[in-house]
Design a protein around this motif. Sequence first.
Motif, PDB file in Angstrom:
ATOM      1  N   ASP A   1       0.845  -1.209   0.000  1.00 29.03           N
ATOM      2  CA  ASP A   1       0.000   0.000   0.000  1.00 29.03           C
ATOM      3  C   ASP A   1       0.877   1.255   0.000  1.00 29.03           C
ATOM      4  O   ASP A   1       0.605   2.219  -0.726  1.00 29.03           O
ATOM      5  N   ARG A   2       1.921   1.254   0.804  1.00 28.89           N
ATOM      6  CA  ARG A   2       2.822   2.412   0.851  1.00 28.89           C
ATOM      7  C   ARG A   2       3.516   2.637  -0.505  1.00 28.89           C
ATOM      8  O   ARG A   2       3.689   3.766  -0.932  1.00 28.89           O
ATOM      9  N   GLU A   3       3.886   1.553  -1.150  1.00 30.63           N
ATOM     10  CA  GLU A   3       4.515   1.662  -2.475  1.00 30.63           C
ATOM     11  C   GLU A   3       3.528   2.233  -3.488  1.00 30.63           C
ATOM     12  O   GLU A   3       3.889   3.071  -4.309  1.00 30.63           O
ATOM     13  N   ILE A   4       2.294   1.754  -3.427  1.00 32.65           N
ATOM     14  CA  ILE A   4       1.254   2.294  -4.313  1.00 32.65           C
ATOM     15  C   ILE A   4       1.113   3.792  -4.094  1.00 32.65           C
ATOM     16  O   ILE A   4       1.083   4.582  -5.051  1.00 32.65           O
ATOM     17  N   LEU A   5       1.036   4.196  -2.838  1.00 30.74           N
ATOM     18  CA  LEU A   5       0.890   5.623  -2.522  1.00 30.74           C
ATOM     19  C   LEU A   5       2.093   6.425  -2.996  1.00 30.74           C
ATOM     20  O   LEU A   5       1.945   7.522  -3.550  1.00 30.74           O
ATOM     21  N   ARG A   6       3.301   5.884  -2.801  1.00 28.79           N
ATOM     22  CA  ARG A   6       4.507   6.582  -3.246  1.00 28.79           C
ATOM     23  C   ARG A   6       4.471   6.794  -4.762  1.00 28.79           C
ATOM     24  O   ARG A   6       4.730   7.886  -5.262  1.00 28.79           O
ATOM     25  N   LEU A   7       4.098   5.749  -5.490  1.00 34.94           N
ATOM     26  CA  LEU A   7       4.032   5.849  -6.944  1.00 34.94           C
ATOM     27  C   LEU A   7       2.973   6.854  -7.389  1.00 34.94           C
ATOM     28  O   LEU A   7       3.219   7.684  -8.267  1.00 34.94           O
ATOM     29  N   LEU A   8       1.792   6.789  -6.794  1.00 34.75           N
ATOM     30  CA  LEU A   8       0.712   7.704  -7.182  1.00 34.75           C
ATOM     31  C   LEU A   8       1.025   9.150  -6.824  1.00 34.75           C
ATOM     32  O   LEU A   8       0.618  10.065  -7.544  1.00 34.75           O
ATOM     33  N   GLN A   9       1.726   9.371  -5.708  1.00 36.15           N
ATOM     34  CA  GLN A   9       2.104  10.744  -5.350  1.00 36.15           C
ATOM     35  C   GLN A   9       3.035  11.353  -6.391  1.00 36.15           C
ATOM     36  O   GLN A   9       2.990  12.544  -6.635  1.00 36.15           O
ATOM     37  N   ASN A  10       3.862  10.530  -6.983  1.00 33.76           N
ATOM     38  CA  ASN A  10       4.806  11.027  -7.984  1.00 33.76           C
ATOM     39  C   ASN A  10       4.206  11.112  -9.376  1.00 33.76           C
ATOM     40  O   ASN A  10       4.640  11.921 -10.189  1.00 33.76           O
ATOM     41  N   ASP A  11       3.209  10.273  -9.673  1.00 34.63           N
ATOM     42  CA  ASP A  11       2.577  10.296 -10.990  1.00 34.63           C
ATOM     43  C   ASP A  11       1.205   9.644 -10.902  1.00 34.63           C
ATOM     44  O   ASP A  11       1.074   8.423 -11.011  1.00 34.63           O
ATOM     45  N   ALA A  12       0.185  10.452 -10.725  1.00 32.67           N
ATOM     46  CA  ALA A  12      -1.178   9.928 -10.581  1.00 32.67           C
ATOM     47  C   ALA A  12      -1.747   9.419 -11.897  1.00 32.67           C
ATOM     48  O   ALA A  12      -2.830   8.838 -11.913  1.00 32.67           O
ATOM     49  N   THR A  13      -1.019   9.618 -13.004  1.00 37.24           N
ATOM     50  CA  THR A  13      -1.507   9.137 -14.292  1.00 37.24           C
ATOM     51  C   THR A  13      -1.071   7.707 -14.586  1.00 37.24           C
ATOM     52  O   THR A  13      -1.463   7.153 -15.598  1.00 37.24           O
ATOM     53  N   LEU A  14      -0.272   7.113 -13.686  1.00 36.49           N
ATOM     54  CA  LEU A  14       0.150   5.727 -13.903  1.00 36.49           C
ATOM     55  C   LEU A  14      -1.062   4.814 -13.993  1.00 36.49           C
ATOM     56  O   LEU A  14      -2.012   4.950 -13.217  1.00 36.49           O
ATOM     57  N   SER A  15      -1.029   3.879 -14.918  1.00 31.72           N
ATOM     58  CA  SER A  15      -2.122   2.905 -15.026  1.00 31.72           C
ATOM     59  C   SER A  15      -1.985   1.883 -13.905  1.00 31.72           C
ATOM     60  O   SER A  15      -0.910   1.700 -13.331  1.00 31.72           O
TER      61      SER A  15
END
Length: 149
Positions: free
Chosen positions: A5-19
């Motif tokens: 979950d933390r990794e998901i949040l880290r990724l989305l914080q940096n690029d919310a357009t990721l699929s």
Amino acid sequence: MDRLDREILRLLQNDATLSVSDIAEQIGLSSTPCWRRIQNLEKLGIIKKRVALLDAEKLNLGMTVFVQVKAAQHDINWLGRFAEYAAGIEEIVEFYRMSGEYDYMLKVVVADMKAFDVFYKRLVGGIELSDVTSSFAMEQIKYTTALAI
């Protein structure tokens, strides 16, 4: 909330357009469980919304001002009126109730000094305030919306 979950949040914080599939691949999950985790994080309110961050300079909004306000009254009714009034002013991008000498801190983004003067007159003309002081940001050294998780 676990490591994934933390990794998901880290990724989305940096690029919310990721699929979902891109996120899933980066964290080592298949798409369906990754999508469920994202849905759960949204349901729990951990992910509040996904937005586009704009370049203020390129939009001719190059002046950031921190405005400190002392309340005219210290009661819940005044706070409610002030909060409602400030929420309606689009130049205010952040609004905090503070401890210390000043009661409130506003972060204001405008084009220039003339635009700030228009904002200031609207602010002080719309509600009774005890004191207002402004500090102009000369340089933005760090700006991020990403939280350390």
